[in-house]
Design an enzyme around this catalytic site. Sequence first.
Site, PDB file in Angstrom:
ATOM      1  N   LYS A  13      22.936  12.632  -3.340  1.00  0.00           N
ATOM      2  CA  LYS A  13      22.088  13.260  -4.359  1.00  0.00           C
ATOM      3  C   LYS A  13      21.394  14.517  -3.841  1.00  0.00           C
ATOM      4  O   LYS A  13      21.372  15.539  -4.511  1.00  0.00           O
ATOM      5  CB  LYS A  13      20.993  12.292  -4.840  1.00  0.00           C
ATOM      6  N   ARG A  88      13.841   5.746 -10.597  1.00  0.00           N
ATOM      7  CA  ARG A  88      14.556   4.742  -9.827  1.00  0.00           C
ATOM      8  C   ARG A  88      14.338   3.344 -10.394  1.00  0.00           C
ATOM      9  O   ARG A  88      14.966   2.385  -9.943  1.00  0.00           O
ATOM     10  CB  ARG A  88      14.022   4.765  -8.405  1.00  0.00           C
ATOM     11  N   ARG A 127      24.465   8.599   9.677  1.00  0.00           N
ATOM     12  CA  ARG A 127      23.166   9.273   9.820  1.00  0.00           C
ATOM     13  C   ARG A 127      22.317   8.551  10.861  1.00  0.00           C
ATOM     14  O   ARG A 127      21.675   9.169  11.689  1.00  0.00           O
ATOM     15  CB  ARG A 127      22.412   9.255   8.470  1.00  0.00           C
ATOM     16  N   ARG A 149      16.906  10.334   9.730  1.00  0.00           N
ATOM     17  CA  ARG A 149      15.787   9.660   9.088  1.00  0.00           C
ATOM     18  C   ARG A 149      15.528   8.287   9.653  1.00  0.00           C
ATOM     19  O   ARG A 149      16.436   7.554   9.991  1.00  0.00           O
ATOM     20  CB  ARG A 149      16.082   9.555   7.593  1.00  0.00           C
ATOM     21  N   ARG A 160      17.730  -1.084   1.427  1.00  0.00           N
ATOM     22  CA  ARG A 160      17.708  -0.005   0.439  1.00  0.00           C
ATOM     23  C   ARG A 160      18.849  -0.180  -0.565  1.00  0.00           C
ATOM     24  O   ARG A 160      18.667   0.016  -1.758  1.00  0.00           O
ATOM     25  CB  ARG A 160      17.816   1.356   1.135  1.00  0.00           C
TER      26      ARG A 160
HETATM   27  P1  ADP Z   1      17.533   7.109  -0.469  1.00  0.00           P
HETATM   28  O1  ADP Z   1      17.885   7.306  -1.920  1.00  0.00           O
HETATM   29  O2  ADP Z   1      18.663   7.483   0.438  1.00  0.00           O
HETATM   30  O3  ADP Z   1      16.921   5.784  -0.156  1.00  0.00           O
HETATM   31  P2  ADP Z   1      15.331   8.990  -0.696  1.00  0.00           P
HETATM   32  O4  ADP Z   1      15.082  10.117   0.249  1.00  0.00           O
HETATM   33  O5  ADP Z   1      15.618   9.320  -2.104  1.00  0.00           O
HETATM   34  O6  ADP Z   1      16.472   8.165  -0.024  1.00  0.00           O
HETATM   35  O7  ADP Z   1      14.084   8.013  -0.656  1.00  0.00           O
HETATM   36  C1  ADP Z   1      13.540   7.526   0.545  1.00  0.00           C
HETATM   37  C2  ADP Z   1      12.482   6.457   0.265  1.00  0.00           C
HETATM   38  O8  ADP Z   1      11.431   7.018  -0.536  1.00  0.00           O
HETATM   39  C3  ADP Z   1      12.968   5.261  -0.545  1.00  0.00           C
HETATM   40  O9  ADP Z   1      13.553   4.271   0.261  1.00  0.00           O
HETATM   41  C4  ADP Z   1      11.657   4.789  -1.186  1.00  0.00           C
HETATM   42  O10 ADP Z   1      10.870   4.064  -0.261  1.00  0.00           O
HETATM   43  C5  ADP Z   1      10.940   6.068  -1.501  1.00  0.00           C
HETATM   44  N1  ADP Z   1      11.209   6.573  -2.866  1.00  0.00           N
HETATM   45  C6  ADP Z   1      11.900   7.712  -3.191  1.00  0.00           C
HETATM   46  N2  ADP Z   1      11.940   7.886  -4.509  1.00  0.00           N
HETATM   47  C7  ADP Z   1      11.278   6.844  -5.063  1.00  0.00           C
HETATM   48  C8  ADP Z   1      10.985   6.435  -6.389  1.00  0.00           C
HETATM   49  N3  ADP Z   1      11.402   7.137  -7.450  1.00  0.00           N
HETATM   50  N4  ADP Z   1      10.284   5.296  -6.569  1.00  0.00           N
HETATM   51  C9  ADP Z   1       9.849   4.577  -5.547  1.00  0.00           C
HETATM   52  N5  ADP Z   1      10.091   4.893  -4.257  1.00  0.00           N
HETATM   53  C10 ADP Z   1      10.796   6.002  -4.005  1.00  0.00           C
END
Ligand code: ADP
Length: 206
Positions: A13, A88, A127, A149, A160
Amino acid sequence: MRLVLLGLPGAGKGTQAKRIAEKYHLTAISTGEMLREAAKEKDTFGLRVQEYMNKGELVPDEWINSLVKSRLQEKDVENGFVLDGYPRTLQQAKVLEAYLQSQNQNLDAIFFLDVSQDTLRHRLAQRGNLRSKEKQGNSQIEAKREKIRLDDKPKVIENRLHINKELMESLIHFYKEQNLLYVINGEGDFDNVFDNINEGLLSVNK
Ligand code: ADP
């Protein structure tokens, strides 16, 4: 245009959001990045955010909803946006919809980057590997530092994927009902996937 990119962790994404934003002059908004920035502050909020992220859990809806709402009020978003990582949960999707409606706006399209669980695990593990190699002092890895990360550890990866999978199904259903959903094959390399998205965008603009 107001777009949303949906996809499980590792679906690509972030990369695609940036490319779309550049090509179509939109602002890319990544909630993952916003939260990582917030965590860096190391204040009470930042430390709590970091705890959720370390476990691979979602931060509470209210927190992210208010962060996104205030971000959407900034000037650079006026010409359109591409959201990455938000919504999400169904609750987040409904809050976004209500907020946009209150501004007489709507979403134009949702792109779901469809990638198999095997590919996702493989990409996320890569990663994570970069991260441990870097710890051993491999300087070639240095350049890729920013991509590394803390939540790309095997146990956290599984968490996740698990947490997001069911939620993703409900989001897909929600946007399908509204005729906004485009399913994009996200398996290929990043250029292929970008081509697939562009093809989808052609029909959005019709
Ligand atoms: P990924 O989709 O690979 O898990 P992101 O960088 O999008 O990585 O998100 C990293 C972390 O940030 C998630 O595991 C979560 O803890 C938090 N996060 C991101 N977006 C949201 C959201 N819309 N609602 C709740 N938590 C979020």
